[in-house]
Design an enzyme around this catalytic site. Sequence first.
Site, PDB file in Angstrom:
ATOM      1  CE  LYS A  49      36.322  38.256  37.849  1.00  0.00           C
ATOM      2  NZ  LYS A  49      37.688  37.799  37.921  1.00  0.00           N
ATOM      3  CD  GLN A  93      39.474  34.690  37.210  1.00  0.00           C
ATOM      4  OE1 GLN A  93      39.030  35.719  36.702  1.00  0.00           O
ATOM      5  NE2 GLN A  93      39.368  34.456  38.505  1.00  0.00           N
ATOM      6  CG  ASP A 116      42.317  42.039  36.568  1.00  0.00           C
ATOM      7  OD1 ASP A 116      41.413  42.162  37.412  1.00  0.00           O
ATOM      8  OD2 ASP A 116      42.542  40.986  35.936  1.00  0.00           O
TER       9      ASP A 116
HETATM   10  N1  GUN Z   1      41.363  35.766  40.390  1.00  0.00           N
HETATM   11  C1  GUN Z   1      40.627  36.051  41.485  1.00  0.00           C
HETATM   12  N2  GUN Z   1      40.200  37.334  41.450  1.00  0.00           N
HETATM   13  C2  GUN Z   1      40.681  37.872  40.311  1.00  0.00           C
HETATM   14  C3  GUN Z   1      40.576  39.160  39.714  1.00  0.00           C
HETATM   15  O1  GUN Z   1      39.961  40.102  40.230  1.00  0.00           O
HETATM   16  N3  GUN Z   1      41.205  39.301  38.506  1.00  0.00           N
HETATM   17  C4  GUN Z   1      41.910  38.292  37.928  1.00  0.00           C
HETATM   18  N4  GUN Z   1      42.495  38.550  36.768  1.00  0.00           N
HETATM   19  N5  GUN Z   1      42.023  37.095  38.461  1.00  0.00           N
HETATM   20  C5  GUN Z   1      41.410  36.875  39.643  1.00  0.00           C
END
Ligand code: GUN
Length: 282
Positions: A49, A93, A116
């Site tokens: 990311k 995350q 998100d």
């Molecule tokens: N864990 C796996 N994919 C994601 C995501 O898109 N956002 C978040 N916050 N955690 C994740």
Amino acid sequence: MTTILDGKKCAEKRLELLKEEIGESGLYPRLATVIVGNDPASQMYVRMKHRACEQVGIGSVGIELPADTTTEAVLDAVRRLNADPDINGILVQLPLPKGIDTERIIDAISPAKDVDGYHPENMGLLFSGKPRFSSCTPKGIMTLLEEYQVPLTGARAAVVGRSIDVGRPMAALLLNADATVIICHSRTQDLAGELRRADILISAVGKAHFITPAMVKPGAVVIDVGINQLDGKLVGDVDFAAVSGIASAITPVPGGVGPMTIATLMENTFRAAKEHACGSAE
Ligand code: GUN
């Protein structure tokens, strides 16, 4: 012939466009990530990311907290980011280590920075047909379906999995696009029968090769959200080799949904930055 829905290529195209848009906007959007503990998969996703941020001209800040962090300490970090005018998007995350109250953390994120789309306010907007930030994986899937001009109006779509990050928002987005949607889950009776009626099948189960040819309508579009390890290899929920002979189109794992999730996160962060800039100009 089966079409491979190339999420990697589509995501690259979206990121290139976004880089231009950000450049022309004069804005410098910033995303903050919060990671708790040292789960290698989560660390890898967060690194990806940050790399995408760099690629498109979004600043990124990474907050790393040890595995034994308390819920209160994570809440403190989130509250600081909420109050920081230089931060446009906040991503905590998931999954968080056992013992941390994930729901309280999500609820504490400012809805205006919730890139998100997990906060109940954003989820409610999505389900009432007025989406602001939609969860990145389902939104990325919608973008991919659009890219390949998959017809959605009146199509029967089956979503397998009812999680807040994929299954539920996926169903809402498909419904908002006029599909006829069914959400299947572990208690669904006659899962194969339900899925065999679907023109679009989206699996977010997290079990390797869970979707077999007997569950797929000939000519269906199959979207695989799963990321599973099988015999040391990364595979999806769908038995790709067997199902790709039946489907009209299918996403690969890797290179399907995953890159679209990241591209959508970047788009959501830019959207947040634009909205914050408008807000501060008022
Ligand atoms: N864990 C796996 N994919 C994601 C995501 O898109 N956002 C978040 N916050 N955690 C994740």
